[in-house]
Design a protein around this motif. Structure first.
Motif, short mmCIF file in Angstrom:
data_model
loop_
_atom_site.label_atom_id
_atom_site.label_comp_id
_atom_site.label_asym_id
_atom_site.label_seq_id
_atom_site.Cartn_x
_atom_site.Cartn_y
_atom_site.Cartn_z
N TYR A 166 -20.10 -20.33 -20.82
CA TYR A 166 -19.94 -20.68 -19.62
C TYR A 166 -18.86 -20.71 -18.77
O TYR A 166 -18.17 -20.48 -18.07
N LEU A 167 -17.66 -21.79 -19.88
CA LEU A 167 -16.44 -22.19 -19.45
C LEU A 167 -15.50 -20.84 -19.38
O LEU A 167 -14.80 -20.93 -18.72
N LEU A 168 -15.56 -20.06 -20.37
CA LEU A 168 -14.61 -19.29 -20.72
C LEU A 168 -14.98 -17.75 -19.91
O LEU A 168 -13.75 -17.18 -19.80
N LEU A 169 -16.17 -17.65 -19.48
CA LEU A 169 -16.38 -16.24 -18.93
C LEU A 169 -15.40 -16.05 -17.85
O LEU A 169 -14.71 -14.91 -17.43
N PRO A 170 -15.04 -16.85 -16.90
CA PRO A 170 -14.17 -16.61 -15.45
C PRO A 170 -12.64 -16.30 -16.18
O PRO A 170 -12.08 -15.46 -15.59
N LEU A 171 -12.46 -16.86 -17.26
CA LEU A 171 -10.96 -16.46 -18.01
C LEU A 171 -11.05 -15.14 -18.31
O LEU A 171 -10.31 -14.58 -18.24
N THR A 172 -12.10 -14.89 -19.49
CA THR A 172 -12.19 -13.58 -20.17
C THR A 172 -12.38 -12.49 -19.06
O THR A 172 -12.17 -11.26 -19.44
N SER A 173 -13.13 -12.68 -17.87
CA SER A 173 -13.65 -11.47 -17.21
C SER A 173 -12.67 -11.38 -15.97
O SER A 173 -12.99 -10.32 -15.38
N GLN A 174 -11.80 -12.36 -15.80
CA GLN A 174 -10.85 -12.11 -14.69
C GLN A 174 -10.11 -11.04 -14.84
O GLN A 174 -9.12 -10.73 -15.85
N ALA A 175 -10.02 -10.06 -13.93
CA ALA A 175 -9.24 -8.81 -13.91
C ALA A 175 -7.87 -8.95 -13.37
O ALA A 175 -7.57 -9.95 -12.84
N GLN A 176 -6.85 -8.00 -13.95
CA GLN A 176 -5.81 -8.17 -13.65
C GLN A 176 -5.70 -7.73 -11.97
O GLN A 176 -6.40 -7.03 -11.87
N PRO A 177 -4.86 -8.30 -11.22
CA PRO A 177 -4.47 -8.04 -10.08
C PRO A 177 -4.33 -6.37 -9.70
O PRO A 177 -3.57 -5.60 -10.51
N ASP A 178 -4.90 -5.91 -8.70
CA ASP A 178 -4.75 -4.37 -8.36
C ASP A 178 -3.40 -3.85 -8.24
O ASP A 178 -2.87 -4.74 -7.44
N GLN A 179 -3.23 -2.85 -8.57
CA GLN A 179 -1.64 -2.35 -8.35
C GLN A 179 -1.71 -1.69 -7.10
O GLN A 179 -2.48 -0.89 -6.90
N ALA A 180 -0.75 -1.85 -6.08
CA ALA A 180 -0.80 -1.00 -5.01
C ALA A 180 -0.14 0.43 -5.39
O ALA A 180 0.77 0.50 -6.41
N PRO A 181 -0.70 1.47 -4.78
CA PRO A 181 -0.29 2.76 -5.11
C PRO A 181 1.01 3.22 -4.28
O PRO A 181 1.19 2.94 -3.37
N LEU A 182 1.90 3.96 -5.27
CA LEU A 182 3.09 4.61 -4.82
C LEU A 182 2.78 6.04 -4.67
O LEU A 182 1.74 6.38 -5.71
N ARG A 183 3.21 6.45 -3.77
CA ARG A 183 2.97 8.14 -3.54
C ARG A 183 4.11 8.89 -3.68
O ARG A 183 4.78 8.65 -3.06
N ILE A 184 3.95 10.03 -4.34
CA ILE A 184 5.08 10.90 -4.30
C ILE A 184 4.65 12.00 -3.34
O ILE A 184 3.58 12.68 -3.62
N VAL A 185 5.10 12.32 -2.14
CA VAL A 185 4.57 12.96 -1.23
C VAL A 185 5.08 14.46 -1.22
O VAL A 185 4.15 15.30 -0.97
N ALA A 186 6.38 14.77 -1.69
CA ALA A 186 6.84 16.11 -1.79
C ALA A 186 8.14 16.08 -2.62
O ALA A 186 8.49 14.98 -2.89
N ALA A 187 8.40 17.26 -3.06
CA ALA A 187 9.52 17.54 -4.07
C ALA A 187 10.40 18.41 -3.53
O ALA A 187 9.57 19.63 -2.68
N ARG A 188 11.47 18.31 -3.65
CA ARG A 188 12.41 19.50 -3.11
C ARG A 188 13.72 19.54 -4.14
O ARG A 188 14.21 18.62 -4.53
N THR A 189 13.93 20.91 -4.32
CA THR A 189 14.98 21.14 -5.60
C THR A 189 16.15 22.08 -4.85
O THR A 189 15.80 23.47 -4.64
N THR A 190 17.04 21.63 -4.72
CA THR A 190 18.09 22.39 -3.77
C THR A 190 19.06 23.00 -5.09
O THR A 190 19.46 24.22 -4.62
N ARG A 191 19.15 22.75 -6.30
CA ARG A 191 19.69 23.22 -7.40
C ARG A 191 18.83 23.02 -8.59
O ARG A 191 18.20 21.81 -8.60
N PRO A 192 18.94 23.47 -9.68
CA PRO A 192 17.93 23.44 -10.80
C PRO A 192 18.32 21.67 -11.33
O PRO A 192 17.31 21.35 -11.74
N ASP A 193 19.49 21.34 -11.16
CA ASP A 193 19.72 19.88 -11.79
C ASP A 193 19.72 18.94 -10.73
O ASP A 193 19.98 17.68 -11.08
#
Length: 372
Positions: A16-43
């Protein structure tokens, strides 16, 4: 009198006492988005990134490139969206069917104010949809002409051809040429598609938008029916867009204005991360990712084939003995941590129980389990 054995009561108490500790989820991570990619030269690789709201300025050395999940190089430069020469192109898709009659007037108040804040270098178009899709103001229309046509919008028709409107909007925004354009569709609707299309129509729209790197932002107006909201939420989440609700008739104009500001703020806070790499000539990536050295931000990936960095080598495996020792010590560390948590929680519980037992025994019912 309770017949529960003392050891069983102890186990129940610890659970009863430890359930909140063991079930506590890690905070959700905020999403980073890669919107587009651009390659002006191979490197040289440029990635347009949308950091989570409130991230703040980023330094180049905080941005790590991942090639097929392997860390390779840090960014050599990070440039704000506007300074990097990127522009914004959006189609405003407005529901004018009879089901949004109560909401259209405040929407037409908010939209001209939004249009006035968008830089002239950005491109805007307007379509409306009810029984059919209307091309109200195509790309290239003047802002004055666009605002005048918005002021004349009226509801009509009995059906909502949402998916047809999205298909036409995608056709228009995909036609905007240029490799430095952030393309979006901003939908204002009650979300109830009545085109009679197959259930896969929404999936087809999502797949097409994702392939073209077009974000679909959705603003929900109309009657509060959860199923219609879910349609709009799904369109936004699956394409990297933003969803907002504006269903309170008393403040629709303010809610729509706030939602539109959120979209343009997201665009303006985007950054272009540049990577100059030494590359291989015989191998290519399947996937490119980015991680940011800030807490609470999840890495992002996109499918992209570019020459692989010469530094993209798999880390050497740990010796067998070391890996085995790590695995065998993990349960011991977990048990030690659990016991420490038990002591920290159990002792205050016990002391409080004894205090109440001595001074206010009639309140012992507040303790679900006897501590011995």
């Amino acid at each position: 009198m309770s017949t529960t054995a003392p050891w069983r009561r102890s186990v129940l108490l610890l659970t009863y006492l430890l359930l909140p500790l063991t079930s506590q989820a890690q905070p959700d991570q905020a999403p980073l988005r890669i919107v587009a990619a651009r390659t002006t030269r191979p490197d040289h690789l440029e990635l347009l990134l949308e950091p989570p709201s409130g991230t703040g300025p980023l330094e180049a050395n905080q941005i790590q490139l991942l090639e097929d999940a392997r860390a390779t190089s840090r960014a050599t430069a990070v440039t704000p969206f506007r300074s990097a020469g990127w522009t914004f192109a959006a189609v405003l898709a407005i529901d004018t069917s009879g089901s949004v009659r109560q909401y259209l007037a405040p929407v037409t108040i908010a939209l001209p104010k939004f249009i006035a804040t968008v830089p002239q270098d950005d491109a805007l178009a307007v379509v409306t949809f009810d029984d059919t899709v209307h091309d109200v103001a195509p790309f290239g229309s003047s802002r004055d002409e666009m605002q005048a046509r918005l002021a004349r919008l009226r509801t009509s028709g009995k059906r909502t051809l949402l998916y047809h409107a999205l298909d036409q909007s995608l056709t228009e925004v995909e036609a905007r040429s240029g490799d430095r354009i952030r393309r979006r569709i901003i939908v204002i609707s009650d979300g109830a598609d009545e085109s009679g299309d197959a259930p896969a129509a929404a999936d087809n729209v999502i797949l097409r938008a994702a392939k073209s790197h077009v974000a679909i932002d959705t603003i929900w107006v109309g009657r509060p029916v959860a199923s219609t909201r879910n349609t709009l939420v799904r369109l936004a989440e699956r394409t990297g867009g933003i969803h907002n609700d504006a269903i309170n008739p008393a403040q629709v104009d303010a809610d729509v204005a706030a939602a539109l500001r959120r979209v343009i703020d997201t665009v303006n806070s985007s950054v272009v991360a540049s990577f100059d790499r030494q590359i291989q000539t015989t191998a290519a990536t399947r996937e490119i990712g980015v991680s940011i050295a800030r807490p609470g931000i999840a890495p992002a990936t996109i499918a992209l084939q570019v020459p692989r960095s010469a530094a993209a080598q798999a880390p050497p495996p740990l010796p067998t003995r070391e890996r085995k020792d790590d695995r065998s010590s993990a349960p011991i560390k977990w048990i030690a941590g659990l016991l420490a948590s038990a002591i920290v929680v159990y002792v205050p519980y016990l002391l409080l129980y004894l205090r109440v037992q001595r001074r206010n025994p009639e309140r012992l019912f507040l303790f679900p389990i006897k501590p011995w």
